[in-house]
Design an enzyme around this catalytic site. Structure first.
Site, PDB file in Angstrom:
ATOM      1  CB  THR A 107      -3.122  -3.173  -3.275  1.00 44.44           C
ATOM      2  OG1 THR A 107      -3.001  -4.519  -2.997  1.00 44.44           O
ATOM      3  CG2 THR A 107      -4.811  -2.830  -3.036  1.00 44.44           C
ATOM      4  CE1 TYR A 110      -3.959  -1.683  -0.050  1.00 41.45           C
ATOM      5  CE2 TYR A 110      -3.519  -2.497   2.345  1.00 41.45           C
ATOM      6  CZ  TYR A 110      -4.155  -2.344   1.436  1.00 41.45           C
ATOM      7  OH  TYR A 110      -5.571  -3.357   1.352  1.00 41.45           O
TER       8      TYR A 110
END
Length: 381
Positions: free
Chosen positions: A156, A130
């Site tokens: 992601t 992330y």
């Protein structure tokens, strides 16, 4: 207590064993949970062709993804806070994956750190990124993953801001806590003594192992959640993939693609693979299910990148359906989280064995002897 026979059974056991806020965190989606339901419902509506009198005495479930051999086309997807579902949960799940010959992908927001999980398994873990606003800190996290020998980075991209998850607000997992909220949470924990003993009393420290140094004053899940809400970077764009590429020399897989145009852009930006994913229905509600989004994305990408899929996979039948629609492999998240909460490492091992046997049966009854050759011919047109 009877042995769970399916992922749904593991879900029910997890519901009994976990305090409400942690079960709802695993189980819930965003808004009205329409997309969460679509992921499962649309998968159920995909019809397989049953074939007979085909020699299926020898089945090959193995495949290869990014140079790694998999015993079957399943990867354990990154799941946040898994160390709060069972004692040092990420370590237990990673061991189960390792024993099954499958990759385990560790979440940025795991309880156990990269180093702790890596030390517990024989093959390197995959790492999920992330993007946090502090690029210097993120660079250091990537260096830690590289030092652990991680061969693949899952980036992601569908969480520039957290989705609106009503269950987390109602359960008190997110947001500011009143004194009454704290008392309710304490009472809920006390009503689950096995979890309390296993996780809270013997499973510490309950901190985000990969991010703990960035939030030294955080004291509980709400503090961590609020810190993440403030520090996820909504400015992330395709340019940031270049920044990641400069710091990662292995395959980069973009997770969170639902649109064919975004899939093309990901390939043009240098992604080695993409994961067709709507974050398990936890981000933007009302979008297509992943099994609906998969075929046009496979067509758009062609042979230029490896396409994986997650969302709605609850059985070996679902695995074969996804392969038939063009995915090279699937990632499972809730399935292993339920099994971990319901039975620890042994639960995850048992659940993976169930998926394997279900996949074998599905292959045999459709006349498919090699998962690498699964295609549209397995489906009712």
């Amino acid at each position: 207590m009877t042995q769970p026979a399916s992922v749904s059974d593991w879900r029910m056991r997890a519901r009994r064993r976990l305090p409400r806020m942690f079960f709802d965190y695993i189980d819930g989606g965003s808004y009205a949970e329409t997309t969460l339901a679509r992921n499962v419902g649309d998968m159920e509506r995909v019809a397989l062709r049953q074939r007979v009198l085909t020699d299926v005495s020898k089945l090959d479930l193995s495949t290869e993804i990014f140079g790694q051999k998999l015993a079957m086309p399943i990867l354990l997807a990154p799941v946040g806070m898994a160390g709060l579902y069972a004692r040092r949960g990420e370590v237990q799940a990673a061991r189960a994956a390792d024993a099954a010959g499958l990759p385990f992908c560790l979440s940025t927001v795991s309880i156990c750190s990269i180093e702790e999980v890596s030390a517990a398994i024989s093959k390197p873990l995959w790492f999920q990124l992330y993007m946090i606003k502090d690029r210097g800190f993120m660079s250091a996290v990537l260096e830690r993953a590289k030092a652990a020998g991680s061969p693949v980075l899952i980036f992601t991209v569908d969480l520039p801001v957290p989705g609106a998850r009503y269950r987390d607000v109602r359960s008190g997992l997110s947001g500011e806590l009143s004194l009454l909220d704290k008392l309710r949470r304490a009472a809920d924990g006390a009503c689950h003594p096995f979890w309390l003993w296993d996780v809270m009393l013997n499973g510490g420290p309950a901190t985000f192992g990969n991010l703990a140094s960035a939030m030294p004053n955080a004291k509980g899940t709400n503090d961590f959640a609020m810190w993440l809400g403030r520090n996820f970077d909504p400015s992330v764009s395709w340019r940031d993939l270049e920044w990641v590429r400069e710091r990662w020399d292995g395959p980069i897989v973009i997770k969170g693609i639902l649109d064919a145009e975004d899939a093309r852009l990901a390939v043009e930006a240098g992604a080695s693979g993409i994961v067709v994913s709507n974050h398990g229905g936890r981000q933007l509600d009302g979008v297509p299910s992943t099994v609906e989004a998969l075929p046009p994305i496979v067509e758009a990408v062609g042979e230029r990148a490896t396409v994986l899929m997650d969302g709605g996979v609850r059985s070996g039948l679902d695995v074969l359906k996804a392969l038939a629609l063009g995915a090279r492999s699937v990632m499972i998240g809730r399935a292993w989280a339920y099994a971990l909460a319901g039975g620890g490492e042994a639960g995850v091992r048992a659940m993976l064995t169930t998926l394997q046997r279900e996949l074998e049966v599905a292959m045999a009854l459709t006349g498919c002897t090699d998962v690498r050759k699964a295609g549209r011919d397995l489906l009712v047109r």
